[in-house]
Design an enzyme around this catalytic site. Structure first.
Site, PDB file in Angstrom:
ATOM      1  N   GLU A  35       7.463  -8.347   7.924  1.00 50.54           N
ATOM      2  CA  GLU A  35       6.791  -8.818   6.712  1.00 50.54           C
ATOM      3  C   GLU A  35       7.698  -9.772   5.952  1.00 50.54           C
ATOM      4  O   GLU A  35       8.903  -9.544   5.831  1.00 50.54           O
ATOM      5  CB  GLU A  35       6.397  -7.631   5.816  1.00 50.54           C
ATOM      6  CG  GLU A  35       5.631  -8.053   4.576  1.00 50.54           C
ATOM      7  CD  GLU A  35       4.793  -6.930   3.962  1.00 50.54           C
ATOM      8  OE1 GLU A  35       4.310  -7.128   2.838  1.00 50.54           O
ATOM      9  OE2 GLU A  35       4.606  -5.878   4.600  1.00 50.54           O
ATOM     10  N   HIS A  62      -1.534  -3.757  -1.982  1.00 48.19           N
ATOM     11  CA  HIS A  62      -1.816  -2.443  -1.394  1.00 48.19           C
ATOM     12  C   HIS A  62      -2.529  -1.549  -2.399  1.00 48.19           C
ATOM     13  O   HIS A  62      -2.280  -1.638  -3.594  1.00 48.19           O
ATOM     14  CB  HIS A  62      -0.509  -1.748  -0.997  1.00 48.19           C
ATOM     15  CG  HIS A  62       0.105  -2.301   0.240  1.00 48.19           C
ATOM     16  ND1 HIS A  62      -0.524  -2.252   1.461  1.00 48.19           N
ATOM     17  CD2 HIS A  62       1.288  -2.912   0.456  1.00 48.19           C
ATOM     18  CE1 HIS A  62       0.263  -2.814   2.366  1.00 48.19           C
ATOM     19  NE2 HIS A  62       1.361  -3.222   1.783  1.00 48.19           N
ATOM     20  N   GLY A  63      -3.370  -0.670  -1.883  1.00 43.51           N
ATOM     21  CA  GLY A  63      -3.982   0.336  -2.736  1.00 43.51           C
ATOM     22  C   GLY A  63      -5.391  -0.025  -3.167  1.00 43.51           C
ATOM     23  O   GLY A  63      -6.083  -0.792  -2.523  1.00 43.51           O
ATOM     24  N   ASN A 117      -4.611  -4.071   8.321  1.00 35.53           N
ATOM     25  CA  ASN A 117      -4.298  -2.703   7.936  1.00 35.53           C
ATOM     26  C   ASN A 117      -5.355  -2.164   6.984  1.00 35.53           C
ATOM     27  O   ASN A 117      -5.688  -2.810   5.990  1.00 35.53           O
ATOM     28  CB  ASN A 117      -2.934  -2.647   7.243  1.00 35.53           C
ATOM     29  CG  ASN A 117      -1.782  -2.784   8.212  1.00 35.53           C
ATOM     30  OD1 ASN A 117      -1.969  -3.109   9.380  1.00 35.53           O
ATOM     31  ND2 ASN A 117      -0.576  -2.537   7.737  1.00 35.53           N
ATOM     32  N   ASP A 156      -6.196   1.513   5.034  1.00 37.56           N
ATOM     33  CA  ASP A 156      -5.728   2.875   4.801  1.00 37.56           C
ATOM     34  C   ASP A 156      -6.458   3.499   3.625  1.00 37.56           C
ATOM     35  O   ASP A 156      -7.138   4.512   3.765  1.00 37.56           O
ATOM     36  CB  ASP A 156      -4.213   2.872   4.555  1.00 37.56           C
ATOM     37  CG  ASP A 156      -3.640   4.275   4.388  1.00 37.56           C
ATOM     38  OD1 ASP A 156      -4.279   5.246   4.862  1.00 37.56           O
ATOM     39  OD2 ASP A 156      -2.557   4.421   3.804  1.00 37.56           O
ATOM     40  N   THR A 157      -6.366   2.858   2.463  1.00 39.04           N
ATOM     41  CA  THR A 157      -6.921   3.434   1.234  1.00 39.04           C
ATOM     42  C   THR A 157      -8.404   3.762   1.382  1.00 39.04           C
ATOM     43  O   THR A 157      -8.846   4.868   1.043  1.00 39.04           O
ATOM     44  CB  THR A 157      -6.709   2.461   0.060  1.00 39.04           C
ATOM     45  OG1 THR A 157      -5.324   2.086   0.019  1.00 39.04           O
ATOM     46  CG2 THR A 157      -7.102   3.091  -1.252  1.00 39.04           C
ATOM     47  N   GLY A 192      -5.470  -4.850   2.517  1.00 41.54           N
ATOM     48  CA  GLY A 192      -6.826  -5.365   2.680  1.00 41.54           C
ATOM     49  C   GLY A 192      -7.914  -4.568   1.994  1.00 41.54           C
ATOM     50  O   GLY A 192      -9.025  -5.060   1.845  1.00 41.54           O
ATOM     51  N   SER A 193      -7.615  -3.344   1.550  1.00 42.96           N
ATOM     52  CA  SER A 193      -8.666  -2.515   0.957  1.00 42.96           C
ATOM     53  C   SER A 193      -9.268  -3.214  -0.256  1.00 42.96           C
ATOM     54  O   SER A 193      -8.548  -3.682  -1.128  1.00 42.96           O
ATOM     55  CB  SER A 193      -8.105  -1.148   0.545  1.00 42.96           C
ATOM     56  OG  SER A 193      -7.765  -0.396   1.693  1.00 42.96           O
ATOM     57  N   ASP A 236       3.930   2.051  10.840  1.00 44.82           N
ATOM     58  CA  ASP A 236       3.672   1.186   9.684  1.00 44.82           C
ATOM     59  C   ASP A 236       4.969   0.941   8.913  1.00 44.82           C
ATOM     60  O   ASP A 236       6.039   1.382   9.322  1.00 44.82           O
ATOM     61  CB  ASP A 236       2.599   1.867   8.821  1.00 44.82           C
ATOM     62  CG  ASP A 236       1.890   0.922   7.877  1.00 44.82           C
ATOM     63  OD1 ASP A 236       2.112  -0.294   7.972  1.00 44.82           O
ATOM     64  OD2 ASP A 236       1.103   1.410   7.041  1.00 44.82           O
TER      65      ASP A 236
END
Length: 362
Positions: free
Chosen positions: A177, A229-230, A290, A292-293, A270-271, A112
């Site tokens: 990116e 993110h997050g 992606n 993750d969170t 994407g969370s 990542d």
């Protein structure tokens, strides 16, 4: 649904590389699905992810962040010069390579975000990829990500091109990116960023395509379309997946492509996005999302609920409500409570596999 992706792959199970990764992403674009990329930090999170993909009969991407790779090595190992992140990344890769075939599904093994200051980590992994390639005719990792989105665009593209030149002889995929994804990810904090820079310009996508295409077809672009993110509340972030549609049309016209989706896009941050936003982005050529969170929270929740439920059996090694001489080993054995986290994480990965239309694609 058309032909399953296994028909297209030369390697049906385990870690896939090279042309198989390209065929997988082409199949995803043609069949309107994306593959979730789950950040793994331990053998436990690896098996939770593999189990979900096996049960849903589909491929999966397992990825390691620089911090996740260091954690795989152990918090007791110094990360001076990225040594823990390099050693942990290599160890995780060998673990996943040896285990994945037992689950009977194709797996993309990926690293990542690698920001400029973390490039020594990527360099160390590429050294190992090249060593592995000499022995086995393929790189250790299917793909890597280089994230120079915080740097000037020209530097980003030139440096990414240099890394793609290194990866190309191994037919190794490189994700890059452009435009900034807001929020916070390993080593990159963009929480205070100006909103406009969250949206990538079509000219930048074209410049990347022109610079990278002559080197190798094995690349994808994480473009900013308002992603963060997050953790955030739905509605707090203005996503504009339709920008990806415009990017595809712009590149198609400028390069004279016969493909409606000449670019492989990746969805970061994407969370918390809605299922509709995912589906729209996927329809415009997103092949990897992606996650993750949400997975971290899911993993913790299973362990949390178990601990709260079994509290009276976890205060001492011996002695519980059934009697002061009753042993608690069956309750505190790590294989019991860690498994609870695996189960809830696996369920959450399955939801992503449904949301992204990945389920059943084998």
């Amino acid at each position: 649904m058309g032909v399953g992706v296994l028909e297209k792959l030369s390697r049906k199970t385990g870690v896939i590389v090279g042309d198989d990764v390209l065929r997988l992403f082409e199949h995803a674009q043609q069949n309107n699905y994306a593959i979730p990329a789950v950040n793994v930090t331990s053998s436990s999170t690896v098996v939770a992810s593999l189990e979900a993909a096996r049960d849903q009969n589909c491929p999966i991407v397992l990825q390691l962040s620089q911090g996740g790779a260091a954690y795989f090595a152990g918090k007791g190992v110094s990360n001076d010069g990225q040594q823990a992140s390099i050693a942990g990344g290599i160890a995780a890769a060998h673990y996943i390579r040896s285990l994945a075939p037992a689950y009977g599904i194709p797996v993309v093994l990926h690293t990542d975000h690698c920001a400029k200051k973390l490039l020594p980590w990527l360099d160390g992994l590429l050294d190992e990829d090249e060593r592995y390639f000499k022995l086995h005719g393929e790189p250790l990792f299917s793909s890597h990500m280089i994230d120079l989105s915080e740097e000037p665009v020209d530097y980003n593209i030139q440096t990414t091109a240099a890394y793609l030149k290194r990866a190309a002889p191994m037919k190794q995929w490189l994700e890059m990116e452009i435009g900034i994804t807001g929020g916070e990810e390993d080593g990159v904090n963009n929480e205070d960023v100006d909103n406009n820079s969250l949206y990538t310009q079509p000219e930048d996508i074209l410049a990347i395509h022109k610079a990278l295409s002559p080197i190798s077809p094995y690349f994808s672009i994480a473009a900013g379309f308002g992603n963060v993110h997050g953790v955030y509340k739905p509605g707090n972030v203005k996503l504009h997946p339709e920008l990806l549609k415009k990017h595809q049309a712009y590149v198609k016209e400028k390069i004279g492509s016969n493909k409606d989706k000449p670019v492989f896009f990746v969805f970061h941050g994407g969370s918390g996005s809605s299922k509709e936003e995912y589906k729209e982005a996927i329809s415009y050529g997103v092949v990897k999302v992606n996650v993750d969170t949400d997975m971290q929270f899911a993993y913790m929740s299973g362990i949390r609920d178990y601990i709260l439920k079994k509290k009276d059996y976890l205060m001492t090694a011996v002695g519980n409500p059934e009697g002061e001489d009753k042993p608690n080993k069956k309750s505190f054995d790590p294989r019991v409570w860690v498994r609870e986290g695996e189960k809830t994480m696996s369920q959450r990965v399955k939801v992503a596999l449904e949301d992204f239309n990945t389920a059943g694609q084998l």
